[in-house]
Design an enzyme around this catalytic site. Structure first.
Site, PDB file in Angstrom:
ATOM      1  CB  SER A 144      -0.884  -0.001   1.261  1.00 16.51           C
ATOM      2  OG  SER A 144      -1.521   1.235   1.466  1.00 16.51           O
ATOM      3  CE1 TYR A 157      -4.200  -2.190   5.833  1.00 13.59           C
ATOM      4  CE2 TYR A 157      -3.410  -0.039   5.153  1.00 13.59           C
ATOM      5  CZ  TYR A 157      -3.988  -1.242   4.856  1.00 13.59           C
ATOM      6  OH  TYR A 157      -4.355  -1.512   3.549  1.00 13.59           O
ATOM      7  CB  ALA A 159       3.961  -1.243  11.182  1.00 11.81           C
TER       8      ALA A 159
END
Length: 261
Positions: A144, A157, A159
């Site tokens: 992402s 998230y 990480a």
């Protein structure tokens, strides 16, 4: 191979994990359209079967739980038993609990880590055990923009998305000598069932839309091209990297246009 056939997946066997909805469903349909013998895998077996039926032809489906190594090994081994090979593995699932660090509960921490990190590790390991001996294959994981940028409530998230990218890079180094490629796609904000709660909030939706140069969210179908490029022979020398499909989110620093520009 001629240039006109670089993107052709005819003769290849592809497994799409998370194929029952959202980006995974779009990628499943795209892989079928490009000629791959495709298996749609999802924790929701009935929904995976519905996607396979929509794709038509010889598309198959099955159940998989990426947090369970035995489930992953069983699903992928079954594909090889039926088809004699596994050429492409695409893994889309992840989860997010939007909370600030000080508000996180241990159960929530473990749940996010189990799906996003343990799950992707299980997939990499199971696919690698098949592809390394056959000396070919392409694995595509989903990271992402959050692997690089973060906001309040997204620390864990982000990480894990950075972790997925590093897992892919490590696997690329280890599997590459055997002819197996491992890469990531890094979406920005995409309209899927998982982002529906954000879309329902106009201020939140518009704030995210304005972060990229197109001033809009992506559709799941717009992730198909980057994903299948990495899966195809057109990307035969692309290994250990990420394609950010974010509409220019990471390219621009705010939306202000200076006077006279």
């Amino acid at each position: 191979m001629s240039k006109s056939h670089m993107f052709d997946l005819t003769g290849k066997v592809a497994a799409v994990i998370g194929g029952a909805s959202g980006i995974g469903e779009a990628v499943t349909l795209g892989a079928v359209s490009m000629g791959a013998t495709t298996v749609c895998l999802d924790v929701k077996a009935e929904a995976a079967a519905a996607t396979a039926a929509k794709a038509g032809g010889s598309t198959e489906s099955g159940a998989i739980d990426i947090t369970d190594a035995a489930s992953v090994n069983s699903a992928l081994d079954a594909i090889v038993a039926r088809h004699g090979q596994l050429d492409i593995l695409i893994c889309t699932p992840s989860i997010n609990v939007r909370k600030k660090i000080l508000d996180y509960q241990d159960e929530e921490l473990q749940r996010v880590l189990k799906v996003n990190i343990t799950g992707n590790f299980n997939v990499l390991q199971a696919a690698g055990r098949i592809m390394v001996p056959q000396k070919r294959g392409s694995i595509v994981l989903f990271s992402s923009i959050r692997s690089l940028v973060v906001e309040p409530g997204q620390a864990l998230y982000s990480a894990t998305k950075a972790g997925i990218l590093q897992l892919a890079r490590g696997a690329a180094c280890e599997f590459g000598p055997s002819g197996v490629r491992v890469n990531c796609v890094g979406p920005g904000v995409v309209e899927t069932p998982l982002t529906a709660p954000i879309k329902a909030n106009p201020d939140w939706y518009n704030a995210y839309a304005s972060k990229n140069a197109f001033n809009r969210w992506a559709q799941p179908e717009e992730m198909v091209g980057p994903t299948l490029f990495l899966a195809s022979d057109a990307a035969s020398y692309v290994n250990g990297t990420i394609i950010y499909a974010d509409g220019g989110w990471l390219a621009q620093d705010g939306r202000f246009t200076p006077p006279g520009m």
